[in-house]
Enzyme design. Structure first.
Site, PDB file in Angstrom:
ATOM      1  N   TYR B  85       3.429   4.556 -18.654  1.00 46.92           N
ATOM      2  CA  TYR B  85       3.916   2.802 -18.523  1.00 46.92           C
ATOM      3  C   TYR B  85       2.800   2.272 -18.718  1.00 46.92           C
ATOM      4  O   TYR B  85       1.398   2.601 -18.591  1.00 46.92           O
ATOM      5  CB  TYR B  85       4.612   2.398 -17.840  1.00 46.92           C
ATOM      6  CG  TYR B  85       4.115   2.401 -15.886  1.00 46.92           C
ATOM      7  CD1 TYR B  85       4.062   3.371 -15.487  1.00 46.92           C
ATOM      8  CD2 TYR B  85       4.163   1.344 -15.404  1.00 46.92           C
ATOM      9  CE1 TYR B  85       3.433   3.625 -13.992  1.00 46.92           C
ATOM     10  CE2 TYR B  85       3.523   1.338 -14.397  1.00 46.92           C
ATOM     11  CZ  TYR B  85       3.623   1.964 -13.816  1.00 46.92           C
ATOM     12  OH  TYR B  85       3.045   2.134 -12.335  1.00 46.92           O
ATOM     13  N   ASP B  87       0.643  -1.923 -17.772  1.00 46.48           N
ATOM     14  CA  ASP B  87       1.183  -2.431 -15.986  1.00 46.48           C
ATOM     15  C   ASP B  87       0.342  -3.471 -17.085  1.00 46.48           C
ATOM     16  O   ASP B  87      -1.083  -2.646 -17.138  1.00 46.48           O
ATOM     17  CB  ASP B  87       0.838  -1.761 -15.416  1.00 46.48           C
ATOM     18  CG  ASP B  87       1.369  -2.444 -14.188  1.00 46.48           C
ATOM     19  OD1 ASP B  87       2.031  -3.801 -14.544  1.00 46.48           O
ATOM     20  OD2 ASP B  87       0.601  -2.088 -13.292  1.00 46.48           O
ATOM     21  N   THR B  95       1.406   9.606 -10.157  1.00 48.51           N
ATOM     22  CA  THR B  95       1.121  10.893 -10.054  1.00 48.51           C
ATOM     23  C   THR B  95       2.979  10.569  -9.423  1.00 48.51           C
ATOM     24  O   THR B  95       3.536   9.787  -9.018  1.00 48.51           O
ATOM     25  CB  THR B  95       0.468  11.308  -8.755  1.00 48.51           C
ATOM     26  OG1 THR B  95       0.408  11.036  -7.697  1.00 48.51           O
ATOM     27  CG2 THR B  95      -1.142  11.245  -9.410  1.00 48.51           C
ATOM     28  N   ASN B 151      -0.511   6.222  -2.558  1.00 48.89           N
ATOM     29  CA  ASN B 151       0.921   5.264  -1.707  1.00 48.89           C
ATOM     30  C   ASN B 151       1.141   6.840  -0.937  1.00 48.89           C
ATOM     31  O   ASN B 151       0.986   8.394  -0.828  1.00 48.89           O
ATOM     32  CB  ASN B 151       1.947   5.452  -2.592  1.00 48.89           C
ATOM     33  CG  ASN B 151       2.101   4.075  -3.584  1.00 48.89           C
ATOM     34  OD1 ASN B 151       2.037   3.081  -3.508  1.00 48.89           O
ATOM     35  ND2 ASN B 151       1.372   4.674  -4.699  1.00 48.89           N
TER      36      ASN B 151
END
Lengths: 70, 498
Positions: B85, B87, B95, B151
């Site tokens: 995308y 951003d 990922t 994350n």
């Protein structure tokens, strides 16, 4: 594009390739060989690096401006 | 017990347009559309973010409102389960969720490959030699930064205050092996030439210890609480403090050691004696010291070097592994993380030049120092900053990182496969496989659901609130018996989870 590919092929032959999965040598003789090899690879890369670098460093660095992100 | 460390990386790439009249947003969109032109997948990203607790366990099919699909910026989901995308005027690729650290490395490399293919395809669409070039770095050298975020799935039961104070020493000191290296300094008030070279691309941009911001006054620990899964059980720790690595082993170490440290915090074995007195100044001190000899102030009043703190963390990680096992990070990868961790710390301590095969900042520094010495250049010479930038140039013909002899962990064949196919051991498998098989019936998708239009009103949302469901093993029979999306929806209506 053809020229670019030709250049890439040439470059890949003349520069050190990524090596796969060799663990750190512990033997001191090997280590010394390894240090010499790394130095030689760096010298080879520095010999050729100007062919890879953008031609006008000053202009390129000045114009490399990004919008802030996260 | 520590929970499985499902993890992933989201990278915002630097972008340069040459010989074409495009701004950064249009160029980023063109890259993505050019890449998509080659695939069947055109599913949009779904911004529907309501996650009521009663939808939070497994699969519940229901009637829903039309999804909120953003049309302003290009935003899509790929068959490998990744999100691609635009951003903040950068192309960004996240990922898919990965169960192992090795998978994170593989899908991070797949994201690079996606960028490379996007560049090639976009160049063929532009006229007169126009080109869009992508850089995997985190700063432009002029005070503008863009992130590479990690994350990690964390147990919601861990008190966030303890998590924050205990993980911070790792975030401040892991840059000794995870830093990508930078020529110059962008701290507010920095004088050119004061800091010739530093470990991290990002350290200059952190001004707070803890906070919600990601674009200004950036905090070392980000508090964004958007789990994209069952919020009663899990937290997604959104880590914004890292650099984008070109070295695969550095990515493996960055994610692997962090997953281990988080597991130790979940099992409450880390203790508080490594808590830092002043994390914000410490992160810059560590970054500005390539000698690795500077000491930073501990809350206890002691002073320690970054390497000493890292040795302490490794020692505790070994004891933790002996006592609790390595299941949270998987046994094979966990063992390798501990081995590579020890190897890199030993190498850095001894000043062993072979760490240049693993650590980006060391590899880049050797190039910069070698070039400066050869041509007798001042530290502020533009050619040295050019080497810094081109280290992360993703074009094969211009990349310096790919010429440095960095040790690799994944084969190109595996990377090519991962561009198209999802990891098999998380819900990304269900997402990616649905997109590969039923693309024309999918309206939108996001991390925790997929919205189908199978020709009958209303649209159907399939929630995926458990990151470790939807795996290849759990969905084998389901996919084998459903040739169409309609059959899948009918079949899911009879069972409880994908």
């Amino acid at each position: 594009m053809v020229l670019l590919m030709a250049e890439r092929t040439k470059k890949q032959r003349s520069v050190p390739q990524r090596e796969s999965g060799t663990p750190n040598e512990t033997d001191s003789g090997k280590k010394s060989d390894s240090t010499d090899r790394l130095k030689a690879e760096l010298d080879d890369l520095l010999d050729d690096i100007d062919e890879v670098l953008e031609t006008n460093a000053e202009d390129f660095v000045k114009s490399y401006v990004q919008k802030g992100g996260q | 017990m520590a929970i499985p460390k499902v993890c992933g990386i989201e990278t915002e790439y630097g972008i340069v347009v040459r010989d074409a009249d495009l701004n950064a947003v249009s160029a980023s969109s063109l890259l993505i559309n050019a890449f998509l032109g080659r695939t069947e997948t055109r599913a949009a990203w779904d911004f529907f973010d309501e996650q009521p607790g009663n939808d939070a366990r497994g699969l519940l099919l229901g009637e829903i409102l039309a999804p909120e699909v953003e049309t302003h910026l290009v935003n899509t989901v790929l068959t490998n389960g990744a999100r691609y995308y635009v951003d903040h005027a950068h192309p960004e690729c996240s990922t898919p969720e990965c169960r192992t650290v090795s998978d994170v490395v593989l899908y991070d490399r797949a994201a690079e490959e996606i960028m490379r293919r996007s560049m090639t395809r976009a160049a063929s669409l532009l006229h007169d030699g126009g080109e869009i070039v992508v850089y995997k770095n985190n700063s432009d050298g002029k005070g503008n930064s863009y992130g590479c975020h990690e994350n990690y799935l964390v147990d919601r039961a861990v008190p966030f205050g303890r998590l924050t104070s205990q993980v911070t020493p790792h975030f401040v000191t892991r840059q000794v092996f995870a830093g990508a290296g930078k020529v110059g300094c962008e701290s507010p008030g920095a004088v050119p030439g004061d800091v010739a070279y530093q470990l991290s691309q990002r350290a200059d941009f952190f001004e707070e210890e803890v906070g919600l911001e990601t674009t200004l006054k950036r905090p070392i620990v980000n508090t964004r609480d958007e789990p994209h899964c069952d919020p009663t059980k899990y937290r997604r720790l959104h880590v914004i403090v890292g650099d984008a690595n070109m070295s695969e082993v550095a990515t493996f170490l960055k994610v692997g050691t962090t997953a281990v440290v988080l597991s130790m915090i979940e099992d409450d074995v880390l203790g508080d004696d490594l808590v830092l007195a002043h994390p914000v100044s410490a992160i810059r001190q560590v970054s500005n010291d390539p000698s690795l000899r500077a000491t930073i102030a501990m809350a206890s009043g002691k002073r320690m070097t970054a390497l000493e703190i890292q040795w302490q963390l490794l020692e505790r990680a070994r004891s933790w592994a002996d006592r609790f096992g390595l299941d949270s990070v998987t046994v094979d990868d966990g063992k390798r993380v501990l081995e590579e961790w020890e190897s890199v710390l030993s190498g850095l301590e001894r000043g062993d030049p072979s760490v240049a095969n693993v650590v980006d900042w060391v590899a880049k520094k050797r190039l910069v120092d070698g070039y400066a010495e050869r041509h007798s250049l001042e530290p502020t010479d533009a050619r040295l900053k050019l080497i810094d930038l081109q280290y992360s140039d993703l074009r094969s013909a211009r990349s310096l990182a790919s010429r440095c002899g960095l040790r690799t962990m994944v084969e190109q064949d595996a990377v090519d496969f991962a561009v198209e196919h999802p990891p098999t051991t998380t819900r990304a498998y269900f997402r990616g496989t649905c997109l590969a098989r039923y693309a024309s019936d999918i309206v939108a998708a996001n991390w925790d659901s997929i919205v189908f239009d199978v020709g009958t009103d209303p649209l159907r949302r399939v929630p995926m609130m458990e990151p470790l469901r939807g795996t290849k093993e759990l969905t084998r029979e389901l996919f084998a018996s459903c040739a169409t999306a309609r059959e899948l929806i009918d079949s899911l209506g009879k069972t409880s989870t994908p």
